[in-house]
Design a protein around this motif. Structure first.
Motif, PDB file in Angstrom:
ATOM      1  N   GLY A 195      10.471  -1.219  -4.429  1.00  0.00           N
ATOM      2  CA  GLY A 195      11.215  -0.518  -5.459  1.00  0.00           C
ATOM      3  C   GLY A 195      10.936   0.962  -5.479  1.00  0.00           C
ATOM      4  O   GLY A 195      11.760   1.757  -5.944  1.00  0.00           O
ATOM      5  N   ALA A 196       9.791   1.357  -4.959  1.00  0.00           N
ATOM      6  CA  ALA A 196       9.414   2.769  -4.897  1.00  0.00           C
ATOM      7  C   ALA A 196       9.560   3.278  -3.462  1.00  0.00           C
ATOM      8  O   ALA A 196       9.298   2.543  -2.504  1.00  0.00           O
ATOM      9  CB  ALA A 196       7.987   2.958  -5.387  1.00  0.00           C
ATOM     10  N   LEU A 197       9.968   4.516  -3.332  1.00  0.00           N
ATOM     11  CA  LEU A 197      10.233   5.065  -2.008  1.00  0.00           C
ATOM     12  C   LEU A 197       8.966   5.440  -1.244  1.00  0.00           C
ATOM     13  O   LEU A 197       9.034   5.748  -0.053  1.00  0.00           O
ATOM     14  CB  LEU A 197      11.141   6.301  -2.125  1.00  0.00           C
ATOM     15  CG  LEU A 197      12.505   6.060  -2.776  1.00  0.00           C
ATOM     16  CD1 LEU A 197      13.323   7.345  -2.785  1.00  0.00           C
ATOM     17  CD2 LEU A 197      13.256   4.958  -2.044  1.00  0.00           C
ATOM     18  N   ASN A 198       7.842   5.394  -1.891  1.00  0.00           N
ATOM     19  CA  ASN A 198       6.587   5.757  -1.211  1.00  0.00           C
ATOM     20  C   ASN A 198       5.569   4.630  -1.249  1.00  0.00           C
ATOM     21  O   ASN A 198       4.374   4.860  -1.098  1.00  0.00           O
ATOM     22  CB  ASN A 198       6.002   7.026  -1.819  1.00  0.00           C
ATOM     23  CG  ASN A 198       5.632   6.839  -3.290  1.00  0.00           C
ATOM     24  OD1 ASN A 198       6.084   5.900  -3.937  1.00  0.00           O
ATOM     25  ND2 ASN A 198       4.800   7.751  -3.815  1.00  0.00           N
ATOM     26  N   VAL A 199       6.062   3.391  -1.464  1.00  0.00           N
ATOM     27  CA  VAL A 199       5.154   2.245  -1.536  1.00  0.00           C
ATOM     28  C   VAL A 199       5.639   1.135  -0.611  1.00  0.00           C
ATOM     29  O   VAL A 199       6.799   0.710  -0.691  1.00  0.00           O
ATOM     30  CB  VAL A 199       5.045   1.701  -2.973  1.00  0.00           C
ATOM     31  CG1 VAL A 199       4.152   0.461  -3.004  1.00  0.00           C
ATOM     32  CG2 VAL A 199       4.498   2.770  -3.908  1.00  0.00           C
ATOM     33  N   ILE A 200       4.768   0.677   0.273  1.00  0.00           N
ATOM     34  CA  ILE A 200       5.057  -0.506   1.086  1.00  0.00           C
ATOM     35  C   ILE A 200       4.822  -1.725   0.198  1.00  0.00           C
ATOM     36  O   ILE A 200       3.741  -1.875  -0.380  1.00  0.00           O
ATOM     37  CB  ILE A 200       4.140  -0.548   2.316  1.00  0.00           C
ATOM     38  CG1 ILE A 200       4.472   0.619   3.259  1.00  0.00           C
ATOM     39  CG2 ILE A 200       4.293  -1.888   3.053  1.00  0.00           C
ATOM     40  CD1 ILE A 200       3.485   0.773   4.409  1.00  0.00           C
ATOM     41  N   PRO A 201       5.819  -2.597   0.053  1.00  0.00           N
ATOM     42  CA  PRO A 201       5.672  -3.726  -0.873  1.00  0.00           C
ATOM     43  C   PRO A 201       4.788  -4.832  -0.303  1.00  0.00           C
ATOM     44  O   PRO A 201       4.519  -4.882   0.898  1.00  0.00           O
ATOM     45  CB  PRO A 201       7.107  -4.216  -1.037  1.00  0.00           C
ATOM     46  CG  PRO A 201       7.759  -3.892   0.268  1.00  0.00           C
ATOM     47  CD  PRO A 201       7.150  -2.586   0.700  1.00  0.00           C
ATOM     48  N   GLY A 261       0.825  -1.205   0.000  1.00  0.00           N
ATOM     49  CA  GLY A 261       0.000   0.000   0.000  1.00  0.00           C
ATOM     50  C   GLY A 261       0.850   1.241   0.000  1.00  0.00           C
ATOM     51  O   GLY A 261       2.087   1.179  -0.038  1.00  0.00           O
ATOM     52  N   HIS A 262       0.203   2.377   0.048  1.00  0.00           N
ATOM     53  CA  HIS A 262       0.909   3.656   0.034  1.00  0.00           C
ATOM     54  C   HIS A 262       1.577   3.894   1.390  1.00  0.00           C
ATOM     55  O   HIS A 262       0.970   3.696   2.435  1.00  0.00           O
ATOM     56  CB  HIS A 262      -0.050   4.801  -0.287  1.00  0.00           C
ATOM     57  CG  HIS A 262       0.643   6.025  -0.800  1.00  0.00           C
ATOM     58  ND1 HIS A 262       1.425   6.825   0.008  1.00  0.00           N
ATOM     59  CD2 HIS A 262       0.680   6.574  -2.041  1.00  0.00           C
ATOM     60  CE1 HIS A 262       1.912   7.835  -0.704  1.00  0.00           C
ATOM     61  NE2 HIS A 262       1.473   7.696  -1.965  1.00  0.00           N
ATOM     62  N   ALA A 263       2.826   4.329   1.339  1.00  0.00           N
ATOM     63  CA  ALA A 263       3.584   4.522   2.570  1.00  0.00           C
ATOM     64  C   ALA A 263       3.054   5.670   3.420  1.00  0.00           C
ATOM     65  O   ALA A 263       3.345   5.749   4.622  1.00  0.00           O
ATOM     66  CB  ALA A 263       5.057   4.766   2.231  1.00  0.00           C
ATOM     67  N   ALA A 264       2.262   6.561   2.824  1.00  0.00           N
ATOM     68  CA  ALA A 264       1.701   7.679   3.584  1.00  0.00           C
ATOM     69  C   ALA A 264       0.517   7.249   4.441  1.00  0.00           C
ATOM     70  O   ALA A 264       0.126   7.962   5.374  1.00  0.00           O
ATOM     71  CB  ALA A 264       1.274   8.795   2.623  1.00  0.00           C
TER      72      ALA A 264
END
Length: 318
Positions: free
Chosen positions: A159-165, A112-115
């Motif tokens: 891989g993305a800095l704002n996404v929890i894998p 999900g979104h890290a925010a």
């Protein structure tokens, strides 16, 4: 990539002999030539094992399955070492090299979104907790006098800095000098990872690569076989050039042979600072002091001939 500029540099880009196995073959061939010249003195049969796939291929286990140790009552092996001056022999009775295993765990949560982490189940957190907890297996659970290692060497996820894998993968190696300690570590590694995953609302699957035969038992030198190597070395290179060496956490598939027949594994030094032969195996700067080759050949031949003479009607392997 081989970084040594010398006449024996690999002609295949990206590949090199970086652990001395080309020298091992050369010394065993030299020993074969000596034994052939002295075959009328042999009181039994000598079989030379030119074994493939020592590095992670578990070649020795395949050799055993194919009958390489049938009717054999003794086996010896020699490995070059940059830790000791050229032609110095080193070994010890009992455990010399550790048992070795590998593990890989896939820890799955919900991405999900890290925010807005409350809408996710974070496998990175579960993986991080697992890594920290695994370090406690040696420091808090193992006898300090029983050397063991657990090292996590890989952690991959996202891989993305704002996404929890959705998932992460961790992996590493574990070592011990006894089978009891080794299999206890294996059990506890799985328990810790599954437990930490559950605590963090994740699931986990742990793979120990058992189907790929990635477990190596400890390499154990038989006391009498070690004494035989010691006596021969004293005659070939002089008693002052034989060293009792400390055990190492490295692993060797020769260990499978030691579970089948009395065995001895020993090192032969090849360290020569004058020519740059100072780097350990698997270094791009690894190179051999070729002065070690005739000594190694002589050790192989003398060990086999004397073993047969002292134990008539037996078979030995090198």
């Amino acid at each position: 990539m081989e970084a040594v500029e010398w006449e024996h540099k690999s002609k295949s880009p990206g590949k090199m002999h970086a652990c001395g196995h080309d020298a091992h073959v050369t010394m065993l061939l030299g020993g074969a030539k000596i034994l052939h010249q002295r075959q009328h003195l042999l009181q039994g049969t000598v079989i030379l094992l030119f074994q493939p796939a020592e590095e992670s291929g578990v070649g020795s286990k395949r050799m055993i399955e194919e009958g390489a140790l049938e009717n054999v009552e003794g086996i010896f092996a020699m490995h070059v070492s940059s830790d000791y001056p050229t032609s110095v022999i080193g070994s010890k009775p009992g455990p010399l090299l550790a048992g070795c295993g590998f593990f890989k765990a896939v820890i799955t949560g919900k991405g999900g979104h890290a925010a807005i982490p409350q809408h996710s189940i974070d496998p990175i957190l579960a993986g991080s907790a697992s890594v920290v907890s695994l370090q406690h297996l040696v420091s808090r659970e193992a006898n300090p006098l029983d050397s063991q290692v657990v090292s996590v060497a890989a952690f991959n996820g996202g891989g993305a800095l704002n996404v929890i894998p959705d998932s992460v993968t961790i992996g590493g190696t574990f070592r011990a000098f006894s089978n009891d300690s080794f299999y206890k570590l294996r059990q506890r590694i799985e328990e810790v990872i599954l437990g930490q995953a559950a605590v963090h609302r994740c699931t986990a699957v742990v793979d120990f690569f058992e189907k790929e035969d990635q477990f190596y038992p400890p390499t154990f030198n038989d006391k009498d076989m070690h004494k035989h190597v010691h006596r021969v070395a004293a005659d070939v290179v002089g008693l002052h050039n034989f060293k009792i060496v400390p055990p190492m956490m490295g692993a060797e598939d020769f260990a499978f042979y030691t579970e089948v027949t009395p065995a001895a594994f020993f090192y032969i030094g090849m360290r020569n600072e004058a020519i740059g032969s100072i780097h350990s195996g698997h270094s791009p700067y690894f190179m051999i002091d070729e002065n070690v080759l005739p000594t190694g050949a002589a050790m192989h031949a003398a060990i086999a001939e004397r073993f047969l003479n002292e134990h008539k009607s037996r078979t030995t392997k090198l």
